[in-house]
Write an enzyme that holds these catalytic residues in place. Sequence first.
Site, PDB file in Angstrom:
ATOM      1  N   GLY A 281      42.395 -31.462 -17.758  1.00 31.46           N
ATOM      2  CA  GLY A 281      41.836 -30.419 -16.905  1.00 31.46           C
ATOM      3  C   GLY A 281      41.798 -30.714 -15.430  1.00 31.46           C
ATOM      4  O   GLY A 281      42.792 -31.076 -14.792  1.00 31.46           O
TER       5      GLY A 281
ATOM      6  N   LYS B 190      31.707 -47.558 -29.802  1.00 32.06           N
ATOM      7  CA  LYS B 190      31.622 -48.153 -31.147  1.00 32.06           C
ATOM      8  C   LYS B 190      32.675 -49.240 -31.306  1.00 32.06           C
ATOM      9  O   LYS B 190      32.412 -50.282 -31.923  1.00 32.06           O
ATOM     10  CB  LYS B 190      31.813 -47.065 -32.207  1.00 32.06           C
TER      11      LYS B 190
ATOM     12  N   TYR C 286       6.724 -55.898  -8.625  1.00 27.80           N
ATOM     13  CA  TYR C 286       6.002 -56.341  -9.814  1.00 27.80           C
ATOM     14  C   TYR C 286       5.123 -55.198 -10.316  1.00 27.80           C
ATOM     15  O   TYR C 286       5.048 -54.132  -9.694  1.00 27.80           O
ATOM     16  CB  TYR C 286       5.154 -57.594  -9.542  1.00 27.80           C
TER      17      TYR C 286
ATOM     18  N   HIS D 194      -8.570 -48.037  -7.099  1.00 26.56           N
ATOM     19  CA  HIS D 194      -8.393 -48.578  -8.445  1.00 26.56           C
ATOM     20  C   HIS D 194      -8.530 -47.489  -9.517  1.00 26.56           C
ATOM     21  O   HIS D 194      -9.237 -47.657 -10.505  1.00 26.56           O
ATOM     22  CB  HIS D 194      -9.368 -49.723  -8.700  1.00 26.56           C
TER      23      HIS D 194
END
Length: 518
Positions: free
Chosen positions: A33, A136, A215, A275
């Site tokens: 295509g 696969k 972290y 917090h």
Amino acid sequence: MKMRALISVSDKTGIVAFAKALRELGVEIISTGGTYHTLQQEGVEVIGISEVTGFPECLDGRVKTLHPAIHAGLLNIRANEEHQKQMKELGLENIDMVVVNLYPFKATILKPDVTLKEAIENIDIGGPTMLRSAAKNNQDVAVIVDPADYAVVLNELKANKEVSTETKFYLATKVFEHTANYDSMIATYLRKQRGDYSLPEKFTMTFEKVQDMRYGENPHQQAAFYQEVGATKGTLAAAKQLNGKELSYNNINDANGALELLKEFTEPTIVAVKHANPCGVGSGKTIFEAYKKAYKADPISIFGGIVVSNQNIDKQTAEEMAKIFLEIVIAPSYDEAALEVLCAKKNLRVLQLDHIDYVNPHMLDMKKVGGGLIVQDKDLTLLVEEDLKVVTDRAPSEEEMKDLLFAWKLVKHVKSNGIALAKEGQSIGMGGGQTNRIWATKQALEHGLEFLGKEGVKGSVLASDAFFPFDDCVKAAVEYGITAIIQPGGSVRDEDSIKVCNAHNIAMLFTGMRHFKH
């Protein structure tokens, strides 16, 4: 040995340069295509897919690669003698590399006026099938779904004349992640088109990485931020950062909580969070007045906290904010002069969030637990007005009622056991995350006393996220001059609390709805 690559991509980023480099290495290229025409126009020698299959592309391009000549070429195991015998008998050749990315289903469904028919036409069939076949058989076939991997493959081909087993396995893994993401998007979209927002028997969602983080909650934890596909309106994932460092894991978690509370208000409101707990909330006629209230509610906790606003930030408000250290400021817009003030603090994260008041009516709340996931509807209902019940001799005054509803919005977003005090559009004190309700109550009362004094607490109202198991919380409220209380009701000892309220002329309202937040 001759190598053959099949290339068929919707995202043509870098594909011409990659194909030219493959040809220079002697790789034969098959294409379909639009990709075929692009490569041909750029002078790349390319074989049309129909030359390989002996069958024309048909049904508006829906069928072109779904053919044994393609999938046998991908799936035959080179070390399997019987496979090779069959390939030879059938006159089929190997395909050693697949370069495919899929129809732009995500881009299609994110268009504002997309139709179901258009979305379905952008569900790729042949692409995922080729990718899965190649992945696969990855010990023999290199499969590339991400343009970022073109360079990796080229470098290995130039250095070793082949792609390593390790790289092919890595590429195959990436393929299955990609197709799983793609299928999940389709399934989620189609469920929504049916108006089905129930919790399915098999729960699958897809998220895309926004950023890696230095972290997580702590420096020894790895972390990243992922956004939900097509469901980011009014959320932190849709915000535009105008200044400051990247958001951290804790920044995002805390800011999310601040935004959820902010969405409860329509009047000019500031929410300050520290917090993951609200520490100061203020509403006023202007956003400046709202900020001053939020700040005065707890001038200690707001330091190093997150401040979110549901209104434009002007210069006056920005100058007040700039007087202290804040981690993040989020608002729907800023005056230019306000941005100059805030962005002068190079580490202050300044974010602009359009549709900051938008609430997704179908949002889910999910928590990962060991071995599974717990999922529920988001707690989007504040209360049901018909269920409100005055249970004391005295009903709340009009002003008290305003304060009670304000406090009820606050306590909904305070960690359980939660208590919130409020007066005149300002949080007075909050107690949350306690293992018993009396501790939460005392925490809220003492919090208010510390920053606003006796007169500040006196005349305020109290909200509890769940019923009072004993009358001790009401007795504590009496000592501090609380005039009205809102709580769910439903305790076997409700009458004990009601008697204390009546004895001290306190109005009490039952909502019939609790707001645990764990």
